[in-house]
Design an enzyme around this catalytic site. Structure first.
Site, PDB file in Angstrom:
ATOM      1  CG  ASP A 267      -0.323   0.054   2.545  1.00  0.00           C
ATOM      2  OD1 ASP A 267       0.908  -0.191   2.627  1.00  0.00           O
ATOM      3  OD2 ASP A 267      -1.009   0.332   3.534  1.00  0.00           O
TER       4      ASP A 267
ATOM      5  CE1 TYR B 238       7.670   3.731   0.730  1.00  0.00           C
ATOM      6  CE2 TYR B 238       7.451   5.243  -1.113  1.00  0.00           C
ATOM      7  CZ  TYR B 238       8.081   4.174  -0.514  1.00  0.00           C
ATOM      8  OH  TYR B 238       9.118   3.548  -1.161  1.00  0.00           O
TER       9      TYR B 238
ATOM     10  CG  PHE C 281       8.266   0.068  -3.767  1.00  0.00           C
ATOM     11  CD1 PHE C 281       8.398  -0.252  -2.426  1.00  0.00           C
ATOM     12  CD2 PHE C 281       7.659  -0.860  -4.601  1.00  0.00           C
ATOM     13  CE1 PHE C 281       7.936  -1.468  -1.925  1.00  0.00           C
ATOM     14  CE2 PHE C 281       7.206  -2.079  -4.119  1.00  0.00           C
ATOM     15  CZ  PHE C 281       7.342  -2.381  -2.775  1.00  0.00           C
TER      16      PHE C 281
ATOM     17  CG  HIS D 178       7.181  -5.138   1.462  1.00  0.00           C
ATOM     18  ND1 HIS D 178       7.899  -4.058   1.927  1.00  0.00           N
ATOM     19  CD2 HIS D 178       6.144  -4.631   0.749  1.00  0.00           C
ATOM     20  CE1 HIS D 178       7.319  -2.953   1.509  1.00  0.00           C
ATOM     21  NE2 HIS D 178       6.262  -3.261   0.783  1.00  0.00           N
TER      22      HIS D 178
END
Length: 230
Positions: free
Chosen positions: A66, A68, A79, A189
């Site tokens: 999801d 930041y 990202f 992740h």
């Protein structure tokens, strides 16, 4: 209902979905959230992943979790952050470390990944919004209805894509990808909490280029500093 503002190739494939109840429920939930909390990314950037990587250009899909959840961080591309944002998020720092280990690319001082998006790398989160300061707070809003459909359509209509699935929520999307037509690369992740469980050392960037070139498709220039941004 207001007209869906989205890149044309994606719009013609997803517009009917936006007319159905699940998407209306998401809109209603977001309106309520915004009355009480900050919500990221800003409204115009929620669908930025689709706008920066038109349907016809998609060659690679990177799936994150999801957005930041810090002020000014999320920009609609998983990202990625705005070019002037410092310090870089820890997950992005780990991505840069893997790029250096895999391809020898010196870590870029900025976190703008639009250069990837413009080469056909769809930077898509599983969930497209988040409450400020509260990671994974919108994972139950129903965004997977949209992101599942996007992945399913890509798998069905295209050939020889690379799906880079990072983290458990992204890896769950593998069910919608035809492995006989596409390459799936899975890992943990890149966050500090799970980087060591498989992302570090995964070599996904070189593996992606090897697959693309083996099918006559141009490789991705993975250096975020190589592409100019505006």
């Amino acid at each position: 209902m207001a007209e869906l503002m989205m890149e044309t190739g994606w719009k013609i494939r997803l517009e009917k979905l936006f007319q159905k109840k699940p998407m209306a429920d998401i809109r209603a939930a977001l309106l309520e959230e915004k009355k009480k909390y900050p919500v990221y990314p800003p409204g115009p950037k929620i669908f930025a992943a689709f706008d920066h990587t038109p349907w016809d250009s998609v060659r690679v899909v990177i799936l994150g979790q999801d957005p930041y959840h810090g002020l000014g961080q999320a920009n609609g591309l998983c990202f990625s952050v705005e070019p002037d944002l410092q310090p870089l998020p820890p997950s992005l720092k780990n991505i840069y470390k893997e790029l250096e280990a895999d391809l020898g690319i010196t870590p870029c001082p900025h976190g703008d990944l639009r250069g990837w998006a413009r080469q056909g790398v769809l930077l898509l989160n599983n969930v497209l919004t988040v409450r400020g300061g509260s990671p994974q707070s919108h994972q139950h809003l129903g965004w997977s209805v949209l992101t599942d459909e996007a992945v399913r359509l890509l798998s069905e209509e295209k050939e020889h894509l690379v799906f880079m699935l990072w983290g458990s929520s992204a890896r769950a999307k593998a069910k919608d990808v035809d492995r006989t037509k596409h390459l799936i690369l899975e890992s943990s992740h890149p966050s500090p909490l799970s980087n060591y469980r498989g992302f570090s050392g995964c070599r996904h960037f070189s593996k992606t280029n090897e697959y693309l070139t083996s099918h006559g498709i141009e490789a991705i220039d993975w250096d975020p500093c190589a592409a100019a941004f505006d």
